[in-house]
Design a protein around this motif. Sequence first.
Motif, PDB file in Angstrom:
ATOM      1  N   GLU A 195       9.016  12.061  15.107  1.00  0.00           N
ATOM      2  CA  GLU A 195       9.680  10.225  14.687  1.00  0.00           C
ATOM      3  C   GLU A 195      10.796  10.301  14.409  1.00  0.00           C
ATOM      4  OE1 GLU A 195       6.982  12.649  13.865  1.00  0.00           O
ATOM      5  OE2 GLU A 195       5.850  11.029  14.460  1.00  0.00           O
ATOM      6  N   GLU A 196      11.111  11.361  14.121  1.00  0.00           N
ATOM      7  CA  GLU A 196      12.963  11.772  13.327  1.00  0.00           C
ATOM      8  C   GLU A 196      14.183  12.094  14.866  1.00  0.00           C
ATOM      9  OE1 GLU A 196      13.806  15.137   9.741  1.00  0.00           O
ATOM     10  OE2 GLU A 196      12.056  15.602  11.389  1.00  0.00           O
ATOM     11  N   ALA A 199      14.334   7.946  15.194  1.00  0.00           N
ATOM     12  CA  ALA A 199      14.822   7.012  14.674  1.00  0.00           C
ATOM     13  C   ALA A 199      16.316   7.652  14.635  1.00  0.00           C
ATOM     14  CB  ALA A 199      14.036   7.681  13.232  1.00  0.00           C
ATOM     15  N   ARG A 200      16.261   8.640  14.956  1.00  0.00           N
ATOM     16  CA  ARG A 200      17.990   8.819  15.061  1.00  0.00           C
ATOM     17  C   ARG A 200      18.865   8.483  15.613  1.00  0.00           C
ATOM     18  NH1 ARG A 200      17.711  15.609  13.504  1.00  0.00           N
ATOM     19  NH2 ARG A 200      16.870  15.834  11.733  1.00  0.00           N
ATOM     20  N   ALA A 202      17.709   6.068  17.230  1.00  0.00           N
ATOM     21  CA  ALA A 202      17.739   4.295  17.762  1.00  0.00           C
ATOM     22  C   ALA A 202      18.663   4.275  16.710  1.00  0.00           C
ATOM     23  CB  ALA A 202      15.931   3.908  17.442  1.00  0.00           C
ATOM     24  N   GLY A 203      18.925   4.857  16.117  1.00  0.00           N
ATOM     25  CA  GLY A 203      20.536   4.289  14.914  1.00  0.00           C
ATOM     26  C   GLY A 203      21.583   4.377  15.724  1.00  0.00           C
ATOM     27  N   LEU A 217       7.914   6.390  21.956  1.00  0.00           N
ATOM     28  CA  LEU A 217       7.681   7.266  21.093  1.00  0.00           C
ATOM     29  C   LEU A 217       6.593   8.350  21.840  1.00  0.00           C
ATOM     30  CD1 LEU A 217       8.529   8.388  18.416  1.00  0.00           C
ATOM     31  CD2 LEU A 217       6.821   7.064  17.532  1.00  0.00           C
TER      32      LEU A 217
END
Length: 266
Positions: A195-196, A199-200, A202-203, A217
């Motif tokens: 998930e990290e 998220a990273r 995607a960020g 995912l």
Amino acid sequence: MPKPSPAGRHPKARRPALLRELGRRLVAAREAAGLSLSELAQRADVSRRYLTDAEAGRANPTVLVLVRLARELGTTAAALIDVPTHARAEERIALVGLRGAGKTTVGRRLALALEVPFVELDAEVERQAGMALGKVFELHGAAGFHRFEAAALERVLARGERVVVATGGSIAEVPQTFERLLATCRTVWLTARPEEHFARVAGQGDLRPMEGRPRALDELVDLLDRRRALYGRCEQTVSTTDRSPDDVSSEILANLSRAGLGPDPD
Ligand SMILES: Nc1ncnc2c1ncn2[C@@H]1O[C@H](COP(=O)(O)OP(=O)(O)OP(=O)(O)O)[C@@H](O)[C@H]1O
Ligand SMILES: O=C(O)C1=C[C@@H](O)[C@@H](O)[C@H](O)C1
Ligand SMILES: [Mg+2]
């Protein structure tokens, strides 16, 4: 500086690079002078055991012992210990891991701390191919990308300089290139939860290689599972979960220092 044991000897894993280099120079100078260990020990007034330790980089000779050894070897104490400080960062460090692991972020910090250049292997591929990574995949496919990647690694190695390298996430899946990386660099796997990673990346607004995939995912979880054993072959495994990039960088430096490489942590 790693602490010696109560007996004054440095255990192997914590032997400072300076002492190892001094040991190498003592052996070279003694052999050049045609002296046996016993002969040099006797002349310099140290025990044979102590000299054996010094030559193995296990002992930290006092200045006076160093001067006596140097005199008997026809050299100077300065010449024996004149090791440039940055020589302690004597190896190439390669950061490995899935997208968003922090290879670039941590790699830049490591390179600054070690005062060595930072190289991004993906960027080297783009430079060599003369196009963005996405286009490389589009035109040459994954196999083509990996050919560029192997060539980029060879160019970095051919420079022969100390360097911090951030590798592309899939390098571990190319046996020949990954073996080469493991053999030529101090490798560090930066870990995070799927998930990290997601998220990273995607960020940062660039989802390669998950772009346009509804099960991105899940695929990332599978990808990490598939690569875990490969990434795990790296010399160090360092978690980035709930930690700052500076923290991660400090841990890597401390691990390198414990292995007798990189700067001392204190
Ligand atoms: N502990 C950490 N260490 C490193 N980066 C972190 C950490 N925590 C959060 N990040 C953030 O994760 C993001 C992704 O990092 P970075 O771009 O360095 O990853 P990468 O491994 O180089 O990814 P890519 O394979 O896409 O190049 C950055 O915005 C960074 O600030
Ligand atoms: O993890 C991956 O499969 C990849 C990561 C990127 O750094 C690139 O090297 C490329 O997009 C492949
Ligand atoms: Mg990066």
